[in-house]
Scaffold this motif. Structure first.
Motif, PDB file in Angstrom:
ATOM      1  N   LEU A  11     -25.757   4.918  -8.691  1.00  0.00           N
ATOM      2  CA  LEU A  11     -24.725   5.784  -9.257  1.00  0.00           C
ATOM      3  C   LEU A  11     -24.110   5.176 -10.509  1.00  0.00           C
ATOM      4  N   GLN A  12     -23.925   3.870 -10.518  1.00  0.00           N
ATOM      5  CA  GLN A  12     -23.419   3.210 -11.725  1.00  0.00           C
ATOM      6  C   GLN A  12     -24.441   3.308 -12.861  1.00  0.00           C
ATOM      7  N   ALA A  13     -25.726   3.223 -12.533  1.00  0.00           N
ATOM      8  CA  ALA A  13     -26.779   3.300 -13.549  1.00  0.00           C
ATOM      9  C   ALA A  13     -26.828   4.665 -14.230  1.00  0.00           C
ATOM     10  N   VAL A  14     -26.394   5.726 -13.525  1.00  0.00           N
ATOM     11  CA  VAL A  14     -26.367   7.053 -14.140  1.00  0.00           C
ATOM     12  C   VAL A  14     -25.006   7.353 -14.766  1.00  0.00           C
ATOM     13  N   GLY A  15     -24.139   6.350 -14.844  1.00  0.00           N
ATOM     14  CA  GLY A  15     -22.887   6.474 -15.574  1.00  0.00           C
ATOM     15  C   GLY A  15     -21.660   6.858 -14.782  1.00  0.00           C
ATOM     16  N   LEU A  16     -21.727   6.846 -13.464  1.00  0.00           N
ATOM     17  CA  LEU A  16     -20.552   7.188 -12.671  1.00  0.00           C
ATOM     18  C   LEU A  16     -19.683   5.958 -12.430  1.00  0.00           C
ATOM     19  N   ASP A  17     -18.385   6.176 -12.410  1.00  0.00           N
ATOM     20  CA  ASP A  17     -17.441   5.110 -12.091  1.00  0.00           C
ATOM     21  C   ASP A  17     -17.253   5.055 -10.579  1.00  0.00           C
ATOM     22  N   VAL A  18     -17.499   3.896 -10.021  1.00  0.00           N
ATOM     23  CA  VAL A  18     -17.288   3.663  -8.597  1.00  0.00           C
ATOM     24  C   VAL A  18     -15.851   3.203  -8.411  1.00  0.00           C
ATOM     25  N   ALA A  19     -15.159   3.775  -7.436  1.00  0.00           N
ATOM     26  CA  ALA A  19     -13.754   3.443  -7.193  1.00  0.00           C
ATOM     27  C   ALA A  19     -13.517   3.293  -5.694  1.00  0.00           C
ATOM     28  N   ASN A  20     -12.352   2.823  -5.365  1.00  0.00           N
ATOM     29  CA  ASN A  20     -11.885   2.765  -3.977  1.00  0.00           C
ATOM     30  C   ASN A  20     -12.866   2.070  -3.038  1.00  0.00           C
ATOM     31  N   GLU A  21     -13.446   0.965  -3.493  1.00  0.00           N
ATOM     32  CA  GLU A  21     -14.384   0.238  -2.634  1.00  0.00           C
ATOM     33  C   GLU A  21     -13.642  -0.354  -1.451  1.00  0.00           C
ATOM     34  N   MET A  22     -14.180  -0.090  -0.270  1.00  0.00           N
ATOM     35  CA  MET A  22     -13.577  -0.600   0.956  1.00  0.00           C
ATOM     36  C   MET A  22     -14.644  -1.302   1.774  1.00  0.00           C
TER      37      MET A  22
END
Length: 125
Positions: free
Chosen positions: A88-99
């Motif tokens: 998902l990061q490779a396609v440009g999405l920002d990852v948030a709220n990692e738990m």
């Protein structure tokens, strides 16, 4: 209704169904499960469902019924959370709220669609 007859369909409101389908299929790699038009003129409508490949649950993307689009939330399970985060990061999405995993709660993170709906990506148990 019996539980064996129930199939999960979540609904998100979106500003533009075509743009939403492009995001879910092109960016997330999901598939279109249904895309039908009905009615004519002011009564015309469209029902569109997308889903992760192989999932029994589906997500309907609909125009808002009054108010602004966005604000929904859905969780999807993946077999490899680390690999999905990297994809998902490779396609440009920002990852948030990692738990991290803790007790009975699995590890997870979230991404947003262009309308501000939340997609929670959860490590399958």
């Amino acid at each position: 209704m019996s539980s064996e007859a129930a199939i999960a369909v979540a609904m998100f409101t979106v500003a533009d169904q075509d743009s939403a389908v492009a995001f879910y299929t092109g960016t997330l790699g999901w598939e279109v499960r249904m895309d039908v038009n009905w009615g004519a003129g002011a009564d015309a409508g469209r029902w569109v469902e997308v889903a992760p490949v192989g999932s029994t649950a589906r997500l309907a993307v609909n125009p808002p019924m009054g108010g602004e689009p966005g604000g929904g939330s859905i969780g999807i399970e993946v077999a490899d959370l680390v690999a999905e985060k990297a994809r998902l990061q490779a396609v440009g999405l920002d990852v948030a709220n990692e738990m991290p995993a803790g007790g009975p709660v699995p590890a997870m993170f979230s991404v947003n669609d262009p309308d501000g709906n939340w997609i929670w990506v959860v490590q399958a148990g």
